[in-house]
Design an enzyme around this catalytic site. Structure first.
Site: not given
Length: 503
Positions: A242, A244, A249, A421, A423, A428
């Protein structure tokens, strides 16, 4: 041993098919099939108990197998059996650990610095350093708030690539955005830039062969992660990549919640606006993101790319940030549930506030208890969720947790301005985690995920301001509204929650 176990499951699968068709058999044969099948299911249940799973997941699978004979076992074959995944990933875990140790020998120095970053959080940093990569104090980060901003930065950075491009996504689509990426990769490959693409075989199952073949013909090395050739008998179907990741470079990196597809710029069928968060990185910590990609690449291809050209400690034009940046990868190959453990420690270490944004909220008992105890203790706990579903069962399962959270004092916001969507979690207003992991059991226990933990950086402040803006586009879910929801909704939520350990 694996061959014998496979044969055992094939036999039970055959019995399951016959069992579901027993109505067409004569009475004596039907009785014999039922007895044999019952014995076989009892053996499967014994195997589940011996796997020492979480008691809730164990009980759920037992209920499914007993309540839905035949179909229940087929469902278990697809999503439940884990008898081989630990063995399959043992080699990957061992090699990954050696690779990270060889590249990050300055860990002791980083540990000392990390422990002095924020007084009172020494135990959290000790855990984070034990479970993840070193903390970098030489990395520039920038939060990207939606698909248009993210893809604009990614595509521009890809155009500037000189030596290599590494891409890893759960989903790559053949649409306008997918083709924009493809055209740049084709051009760069033809110009002599090394281009490697790793996509999840299940998440990108709709990606056409023509798309992949066109890239290969131009010199792009594109591979599927954990291809599933026999879905019912392949344990990999339930352990997905999952992550991404984009690395250019070895100097610039991207990670977060977005895949490659038109829905992330509001062109999907369900939502006109897609709220998401991604992270731009430049500097030292990109090396740890690069290493995560290279280890995944090695696992699937057998190619070891631990060359200094990819993992050089030199970083051109890097900027000294005011805080720390730490890349942490989690997955079913690791001994500890890394992402979950760190989330749990963040929650229990909070002094004032815990702000969470997640499209899917299916916590296990540990995380759920920690959040409720934090709220009951007077800590400002907020949860930002979508107001409309993209996956109905998961949506209703998430909502089943709302009443007890609200009763404990958690403030829940339903995002009304499209689909939420993002996440990330902020504690604090000093520490934040942003990445691919949802606040759910699948991300904790089954998926390969990668998150970036931010310590007193300007990006933490940006996430705070983004969260405040998101709340302005959201409605607070009150205890009174939860009590008034229709009986049908409550039933759907209860049923979905029963399945939550399997989602």
């Amino acid at each position: 041993m694996n061959k014998q176990i496979n044969i055992f499951f094939i036999i039970i699968l055959f019995l399951s098919v016959i069992y579901t068709m027993r109505g067409f058999l004569d009475e004596q044969l039907r009785i014999i099939i039922t007895i044999i099948y019952s014995i076989a299911i009892a053996l499967v249940i014994f195997v589940i108990f011996m796997e020492k799973r979480n008691p809730t997941r164990t009980l759920t699978w037992v209920i499914v197998l007993v309540a839905f004979p035949g179909v229940g076992f087929i469902f278990y074959l697809i999503f439940g059996h884990a008898y081989r995944h630990q063995r399959s990933y043992t080699r990957k875990a061992s090699e990954d650990e050696q690779a990270f140790e060889s590249v990050t020998r300055h860990r002791s120095l980083m540990q000392a610095n990390g422990q002095h970053l924020m007084p009172g959080r020494e135990k959290f940093f000790h855990l984070a350093l034990k479970l993840g990569s070193p903390i970098s104090f030489n990395t520039e980060t920038k939060v990207l708030a939606d698909g248009r901003e993210t893809f604009a930065h990614m595509l521009y950075a890809l155009e500037q690539a000189e030596h290599h491009i590494h891409i890893e996504f759960y989903t790559i689509r053949h649409d306008d955005i997918g083709n924009q990426f493809k055209q740049i990769l084709l051009k760069k490959a033809r110009d002599g830039v090394e281009v490697r693409v790793l996509y999840d075989a299940v998440g990108s199952w709709q990606l056409p062969k023509a798309y992949k073949n066109e890239l290969r013909q131009a010199g792009v090395d594109i591979k599927a992660f954990a291809p599933v050739r026999i879905p019912l008998l392949n344990h990999r179907v339930n352990y997905r990549n999952h992550r991404k990741i984009v690395v250019i470079d070895g100097q610039i990196g991207f990670t977060g919640g977005l895949n490659i597809g038109d829905e992330y710029v509001g062109k999907g069928k369900l939502f006109r606006h897609w709220r998401d968060s991604h992270l731009y990185m430049k500097g030292e910590a990109v090396r740890d993101l690069q290493l995560t990609f290279l280890r995944d690449w090695s696992f699937m291809t057998g190619e070891t790319k631990m060359d200094p050209v990819y993992l050089s400690p030199e970083h051109r034009n890097s900027k000294i940030d005011e805080g720390g940046v730490q890349v942490i990868a989690g997955g079913p190959d690791q001994q500890w549930e890394v992402i979950k453990k760190l989330f749990f420690k963040m929650i229990t270490n909070a002094k004032k506030s815990i702000w969470i944004a997640s499209p899917y909220f299916i916590p296990d008992d540990d995380i759920l208890s920690a959040l409720k105890i934090a709220a009951l203790s007077g800590i400002d706990v907020r949860l930002l969720m979508p107001s409309k579903p993209d996956k109905r069962v998961v949506f209703h399962a998430s909502r089943s947790y709302y009443p007890e959270l609200v009763d404990a004092g958690v403030v829940i916001y339903a995002y009304d301005h499209g689909f939420m969507h993002s996440k990330f979690m902020i504690v604090d207003q000093e520490i934040a985690s942003l990445g691919s992991a949802n606040m759910d059991m699948r991300s904790f226990h089954l998926n390969f995920e990668v998150n970036v933990f931010l310590y007193e950086t300007s990006s933490v402040s940006r996430l705070v301001s983004d969260y405040v803006l998101d709340m302005e586009h959201s409605s607070v879910i009150s205890a009174e509204a939860l009590k008034k929801r229709p009986f049908r909704s409550r039933m759907m939520e209860s049923f979905s929650r029963l399945l939550s350990p399997l989602l």
